[in-house]
Design a protein around this motif. Sequence first.
Motif, PDB file in Angstrom:
ATOM      1  N   GLU A  88      -1.902   6.556   3.726  1.00  0.00           N
ATOM      2  CA  GLU A  88      -2.781   7.686   4.034  1.00  0.00           C
ATOM      3  C   GLU A  88      -2.566   8.872   3.094  1.00  0.00           C
ATOM      4  OE1 GLU A  88       0.470   7.599   7.321  1.00  0.00           O
ATOM      5  OE2 GLU A  88      -0.718   6.158   6.163  1.00  0.00           O
ATOM      6  N   HIS A  89      -1.463   8.851   2.335  1.00  0.00           N
ATOM      7  CA  HIS A  89      -1.204   9.912   1.363  1.00  0.00           C
ATOM      8  C   HIS A  89      -1.792   9.590  -0.010  1.00  0.00           C
ATOM      9  CE1 HIS A  89       2.530  10.543   4.048  1.00  0.00           C
ATOM     10  NE2 HIS A  89       1.584  11.396   4.412  1.00  0.00           N
ATOM     11  N   LEU A  90      -2.351   8.393  -0.163  1.00  0.00           N
ATOM     12  CA  LEU A  90      -2.822   7.920  -1.457  1.00  0.00           C
ATOM     13  C   LEU A  90      -4.337   7.727  -1.384  1.00  0.00           C
ATOM     14  CD1 LEU A  90      -0.030   5.221  -1.949  1.00  0.00           C
ATOM     15  CD2 LEU A  90       0.031   7.627  -2.674  1.00  0.00           C
ATOM     16  N   PRO A  91      -5.116   8.605  -1.979  1.00  0.00           N
ATOM     17  CA  PRO A  91      -6.574   8.558  -1.820  1.00  0.00           C
ATOM     18  C   PRO A  91      -7.191   7.273  -2.348  1.00  0.00           C
ATOM     19  CG  PRO A  91      -5.952  10.093  -3.564  1.00  0.00           C
ATOM     20  CD  PRO A  91      -4.691   9.708  -2.862  1.00  0.00           C
ATOM     21  N   VAL A  92      -8.208   6.801  -1.643  1.00  0.00           N
ATOM     22  CA  VAL A  92      -8.939   5.583  -2.000  1.00  0.00           C
ATOM     23  C   VAL A  92     -10.387   5.945  -2.306  1.00  0.00           C
ATOM     24  CG1 VAL A  92      -9.866   3.409  -1.085  1.00  0.00           C
ATOM     25  CG2 VAL A  92      -7.462   4.010  -0.711  1.00  0.00           C
ATOM     26  N   PHE A  93     -10.932   5.331  -3.349  1.00  0.00           N
ATOM     27  CA  PHE A  93     -12.335   5.511  -3.710  1.00  0.00           C
ATOM     28  C   PHE A  93     -13.020   4.151  -3.723  1.00  0.00           C
ATOM     29  CE2 PHE A  93     -15.642   5.229  -6.939  1.00  0.00           C
ATOM     30  CZ  PHE A  93     -16.491   6.251  -6.566  1.00  0.00           C
ATOM     31  N   THR A  94     -14.223   4.088  -3.198  1.00  0.00           N
ATOM     32  CA  THR A  94     -14.979   2.837  -3.212  1.00  0.00           C
ATOM     33  C   THR A  94     -16.386   3.080  -3.746  1.00  0.00           C
ATOM     34  OG1 THR A  94     -15.740   3.139  -0.935  1.00  0.00           O
ATOM     35  CG2 THR A  94     -13.702   1.881  -1.247  1.00  0.00           C
ATOM     36  N   ASP A  95     -16.905   2.065  -4.396  1.00  0.00           N
ATOM     37  CA  ASP A  95     -18.283   2.057  -4.871  1.00  0.00           C
ATOM     38  C   ASP A  95     -18.706   0.599  -4.879  1.00  0.00           C
ATOM     39  OD1 ASP A  95     -20.727   2.810  -5.844  1.00  0.00           O
ATOM     40  OD2 ASP A  95     -19.962   3.825  -7.634  1.00  0.00           O
ATOM     41  N   GLY A 146       0.788  -1.220   0.000  1.00  0.00           N
ATOM     42  CA  GLY A 146       0.000   0.000   0.000  1.00  0.00           C
ATOM     43  C   GLY A 146       0.820   1.270   0.000  1.00  0.00           C
ATOM     44  N   GLU A 147       2.149   1.151   0.142  1.00  0.00           N
ATOM     45  CA  GLU A 147       3.031   2.308   0.087  1.00  0.00           C
ATOM     46  C   GLU A 147       3.609   2.444  -1.322  1.00  0.00           C
ATOM     47  OE1 GLU A 147       4.611   1.825   4.719  1.00  0.00           O
ATOM     48  OE2 GLU A 147       6.031   1.749   3.048  1.00  0.00           O
ATOM     49  N   VAL A 148       4.189   3.606  -1.584  1.00  0.00           N
ATOM     50  CA  VAL A 148       4.856   3.847  -2.857  1.00  0.00           C
ATOM     51  C   VAL A 148       6.267   4.354  -2.591  1.00  0.00           C
ATOM     52  CG1 VAL A 148       4.901   5.262  -4.947  1.00  0.00           C
ATOM     53  CG2 VAL A 148       2.735   4.348  -4.129  1.00  0.00           C
ATOM     54  N   ASN A 149       7.247   3.711  -3.185  1.00  0.00           N
ATOM     55  CA  ASN A 149       8.605   4.249  -3.231  1.00  0.00           C
ATOM     56  C   ASN A 149       8.802   4.892  -4.597  1.00  0.00           C
ATOM     57  OD1 ASN A 149       9.320   3.398  -0.694  1.00  0.00           O
ATOM     58  ND2 ASN A 149      10.961   2.020  -1.350  1.00  0.00           N
ATOM     59  N   ASN A 192      -3.225  13.357  -5.654  1.00  0.00           N
ATOM     60  CA  ASN A 192      -2.452  13.238  -4.418  1.00  0.00           C
ATOM     61  C   ASN A 192      -1.172  14.045  -4.550  1.00  0.00           C
ATOM     62  OD1 ASN A 192      -0.606  11.607  -5.852  1.00  0.00           O
ATOM     63  ND2 ASN A 192      -1.590   9.708  -5.172  1.00  0.00           N
ATOM     64  N   ASP A 193      -0.308  13.945  -3.537  1.00  0.00           N
ATOM     65  CA  ASP A 193       0.892  14.770  -3.502  1.00  0.00           C
ATOM     66  C   ASP A 193       2.139  14.056  -4.011  1.00  0.00           C
ATOM     67  OD1 ASP A 193      -0.483  16.947  -2.441  1.00  0.00           O
ATOM     68  OD2 ASP A 193      -0.225  16.217  -0.378  1.00  0.00           O
ATOM     69  N   VAL A 194       1.966  12.892  -4.636  1.00  0.00           N
ATOM     70  CA  VAL A 194       3.123  12.204  -5.216  1.00  0.00           C
ATOM     71  C   VAL A 194       3.689  13.073  -6.334  1.00  0.00           C
ATOM     72  CG1 VAL A 194       3.899  10.177  -6.480  1.00  0.00           C
ATOM     73  CG2 VAL A 194       2.241   9.932  -4.613  1.00  0.00           C
TER      74      VAL A 194
END
Length: 304
Positions: A143-150, A89-92, A167-169
Motif C-alpha cells: 500500500e506504500h508503493l503506488p500502482v498504475f494501470t492502463d 509486493g513488499e520491499v526490504n 513514494n516514500d521509499v
Amino acid sequence: MLDIVIEARKASLAPGMNVRRILPFRLRRMVGPFIFMDHAGPVDVQLELVHSMDVLPHPHIGLSTVSYLFGGQVTHRDSLGVEQVIRPGEVNWMTAGSGIAHSERFEDPAALAGGTLEMIQTWVALPEKDEESSPAFTNYKPEHLPVFTDTGIWMRLIAGDAYGLRNDVKTHSPLFYLHVVLQKGARFGLPTGHTERGIYVAKGSIEVSGVTYTIGQMLVFNKGVDPVILAKENTTLMLLGGEPLGERFIWWNFVSSRKDRIEQAKADWKEGRIILPPSDNQEFVPLPEDRSRPAGDPAPQALS
C-alpha cells in the motif's frame, strides 16, 4: 540508440538456489546507482534441502540492498535487531552505510511449494557523502508503493520517481525502480528525465526496434533515447536506473568509492568488528580467500 545488451550469467549460491546475475557486468558495471542485480528462481527444491538455501549472516558496506519478491517469502535478520518476513509486493530496503550484517532464511517450506519462490535482489551504491552513514532498515508494504494501470499495462513503483509516480521509499540519489507487467501486444515507453535506464526481462519477451529480447536480458539506454517496447507475449519487466555516481569498487559484499575502504571492511569482518544479527549469531559466512583478485574486481557471492 541502445547502449548495450547484458546477458545474465548463471550462478549457484547454494543447492537448489540458482540465480541469473545481471550486474555487475564486465562491460557495464552500473546502471545509474544500481551496481548489483540477481534474479533468483522460480525455486523448486526438495524439502530436505530448504535450509541449505539459507543465506547465512554476511556483511555489507557502502550500499543499500533492495529485496523484492514475485512469490514465496524470506526472513531477514540484521545487526540492528530487525527481524522481518518479506512477502510478494513488499520491499526490504536496507542501507548498510558504515557496516551491517544480515541473514536471509527460508523458514517456511510451504512458501517454496511448487516453485513459487522468486525474487529480485539489487544493490544501490551510495553517494560518497552517505557511504559512512548509519545502517538502517525499512520494510515497505504494497500500500506504500503506488500502482498504475492502463490497457494491457500494470506497474508498481518500487522506489524513486517515474511516470509522475512517487513514494516514500527513502533513497540517497536520483533513481527509479519499477515492476511492470505487460499483456501481449501492449506498447510501453521508458521513463524520461534519467541519465541511465535499463529494462530487465524477467518473464516473457519484448520487441524493440524490430529485435526480440527474452528472459535474462537487460537493455541499457542513455538519456535522450525513447524506445517503444512491444510485448511479444505476457511479459514481466524490471525497469531501473538514475544518475551515475562515479566509479565504485566492489569486492564480495562490499562497495565503496575507495579501495582502501574495501580493505578496511575485509579486516573488520575478519576480526569481528561488524556485529552479527543478535537473533542469528551462531554461524556466519567467513571472509573468502583473496588470492588473485584486487579490490575492485566484481566478486559478489551473497544473494544480497
